[in-house]
Design a protein around this motif. Structure first.
Motif, PDB file in Angstrom:
ATOM      1  N   UNK A  34      44.724  -9.022  37.774  1.00  0.00           N
ATOM      2  CA  UNK A  34      46.121  -8.597  37.734  1.00  0.00           C
ATOM      3  C   UNK A  34      46.574  -8.044  39.071  1.00  0.00           C
ATOM      4  N   UNK A  35      45.629  -7.586  39.897  1.00  0.00           N
ATOM      5  CA  UNK A  35      45.968  -6.962  41.157  1.00  0.00           C
ATOM      6  C   UNK A  35      46.046  -7.959  42.310  1.00  0.00           C
TER       7      UNK A  35
ATOM      8  N   UNK B 272      51.868  -7.257  35.112  1.00  0.00           N
ATOM      9  CA  UNK B 272      53.013  -7.753  34.352  1.00  0.00           C
ATOM     10  C   UNK B 272      54.279  -7.337  35.063  1.00  0.00           C
ATOM     11  N   UNK B 273      55.142  -6.623  34.343  1.00  0.00           N
ATOM     12  CA  UNK B 273      56.382  -6.130  34.972  1.00  0.00           C
ATOM     13  C   UNK B 273      56.288  -4.642  35.278  1.00  0.00           C
ATOM     14  N   UNK B 274      55.047  -4.104  35.332  1.00  0.00           N
ATOM     15  CA  UNK B 274      54.852  -2.681  35.587  1.00  0.00           C
ATOM     16  C   UNK B 274      54.049  -2.482  36.863  1.00  0.00           C
ATOM     17  N   UNK B 275      54.222  -1.323  37.482  1.00  0.00           N
ATOM     18  CA  UNK B 275      53.543  -1.014  38.737  1.00  0.00           C
ATOM     19  C   UNK B 275      52.307  -0.158  38.492  1.00  0.00           C
TER      20      UNK B 275
ATOM     21  N   UNK C 117      54.892   4.439  36.879  1.00  0.00           N
ATOM     22  CA  UNK C 117      53.638   3.730  37.122  1.00  0.00           C
ATOM     23  C   UNK C 117      52.776   3.736  35.862  1.00  0.00           C
ATOM     24  N   UNK C 118      51.855   2.788  35.813  1.00  0.00           N
ATOM     25  CA  UNK C 118      50.854   2.738  34.750  1.00  0.00           C
ATOM     26  C   UNK C 118      49.619   3.514  35.213  1.00  0.00           C
TER      27      UNK C 118
ATOM     28  N   UNK D 149      49.009   5.017  29.985  1.00  0.00           N
ATOM     29  CA  UNK D 149      50.101   5.996  30.069  1.00  0.00           C
ATOM     30  C   UNK D 149      51.142   5.488  31.050  1.00  0.00           C
ATOM     31  N   UNK D 150      52.401   5.622  30.681  1.00  0.00           N
ATOM     32  CA  UNK D 150      53.495   5.349  31.609  1.00  0.00           C
ATOM     33  C   UNK D 150      53.948   6.686  32.168  1.00  0.00           C
ATOM     34  N   UNK D 151      53.804   6.860  33.476  1.00  0.00           N
ATOM     35  CA  UNK D 151      54.002   8.161  34.117  1.00  0.00           C
ATOM     36  C   UNK D 151      55.031   8.038  35.235  1.00  0.00           C
TER      37      UNK D 151
END
Length: 331
Positions: free
Chosen positions: A84-85, A197-200, A266-267, A303-305
């Motif tokens: 993913x990275x 995905x669509x998250x950082x 961020x995740x 966690x979404x932080x």
């Protein structure tokens, strides 16, 4: 007709290796009991009464094999994250290619000198030529190398600031803002950000140590905040950002760079700082109602932080400082 193969090797002290087509198994025991590790990895316990034909047998899962499977799942999950990275963006500094745009005389004064560089080069070349006349003269080259790389440390440098009322107040406000940012439980240098995905995801970071001292030989008459990551530091002077790596220094005038203060989501796959704004807990692959998607075997809770970002950049660098507490209230 199936062919069976079995061979037993007695090692003494109750230990025995059983060889079969499926692989080696190990057993240990004495009169009336035996523990066996089968080729499949499980543990089989057998208890019996000698001479009666009565026995009891039970097979258990090997806890070590379980740990191995857990390790395998972890490796798969890390491999999935590595895949993913692939869209990772690096913020690593190329320190040598950063050009100073401020404090040029001060930076030059602090530079280490190599006063015998030319003399050392001459002796190295002379020693090589003279070696063919007299081999013992190769020692000149050794002396030349020592002189060539010899460094004389530069002097201590004092940076004195004389403020008028407006500039003094402006610098005090800047320090107050920095103090509000750096009071966070976690302050870190962001070295890479990836997309999942669509998250950082902050895929690489280094914790920062906060001091009130300038690096190396520099001193000043004002209170300056410095942030350290290993042998790299950045110091917030009144008129410039001072960058240092080992004994090299660069100064960038604030007028020659863009500064942006913002919050981003961020995740986090693991620990979350206590003072961070936790938006929600979910799963890497979640259904519309927030439950884990059962189609994915490796589906960790995430966690979404919300983290604060202080970005400073110009054409030579892009520095991202992250901090956990986005409420800059001085508490």
């Amino acid at each position: 007709m199936g062919i069976r193969f079995r061979k037993s090797i007695n090692l003494g002290l109750g230990f025995r290796i059983n060889m079969s087509k499926t692989g080696p198994g190990f057993s240990w025991g004495g009169k009336g009991f035996r523990l066996t590790r089968t080729a499949s990895g499980n543990i089989r316990g057998t208890a019996y009464l000698p001479g009666t034909g009565l026995s009891y047998q039970k097979e258990f899962k090997n806890p070590l094999a379980k740990e191995s499977r857990q390790g395998s799942r972890k490796e798969k999950n890390e491999h999935r994250q590595m895949e993913a990275y692939e869209n990772e963006k690096s913020y690593a500094l190329d320190f040598k290619n950063i050009k100073s745009t401020g404090l040029s005389e001060i930076i030059e004064a602090a530079r280490d000198e190599r006063p015998y560089k030319l003399l050392g080069l001459i002796l190295v070349v002379a020693g090589i030529f003279l070696f063919f006349i007299n081999p013992s003269l190769i020692g000149l080259s050794a002396i030349g190398l020592i002189l060539y790389f010899y460094k004389k440390e530069g002097p201590e440098v004092d940076i004195d600031y004389d403020f008028n009322e407006n500039s003094k107040e402006e610098f005090a406000l800047t320090n107050k803002l920095l103090a509000g940012i750096l009071e966070s439980d976690e302050v870190f240098l962001i070295e890479a950000i990836a997309e999942d995905g669509n998250r950082l995801v902050i895929s690489k970071r280094s914790p920062l140590k906060i001091t009130k001292n300038l690096p190396g030989k520099f001193k000043t008459n004002v209170e300056v905040t410095s942030l350290w990551s290993g042998n790299f530091s950045l110091s917030f002077l009144p008129d410039a950002l001072l960058l240092a790596e080992t004994n090299s220094y660069k100064a960038i005038s604030y007028e020659d760079m863009e500064v942006d203060l913002r919050a981003e989501e961020f995740v986090e796959f693991g620990h979350v700082a206590k003072d961070a704004n936790l938006i929600e807990k979910t799963y890497l692959h979640a259904t519309k109602d927030g439950q884990p998607d059962r189609r994915y075997k490796d589906n960790p809770e995430i966690s979404l932080v919300e983290y604060g970002i202080l970005e400073m950049k110009n054409s030579d660098f892009d520095i991202l400082l992250g901090f956990s507490d986005t409420i800059i209230d001085g508490k």
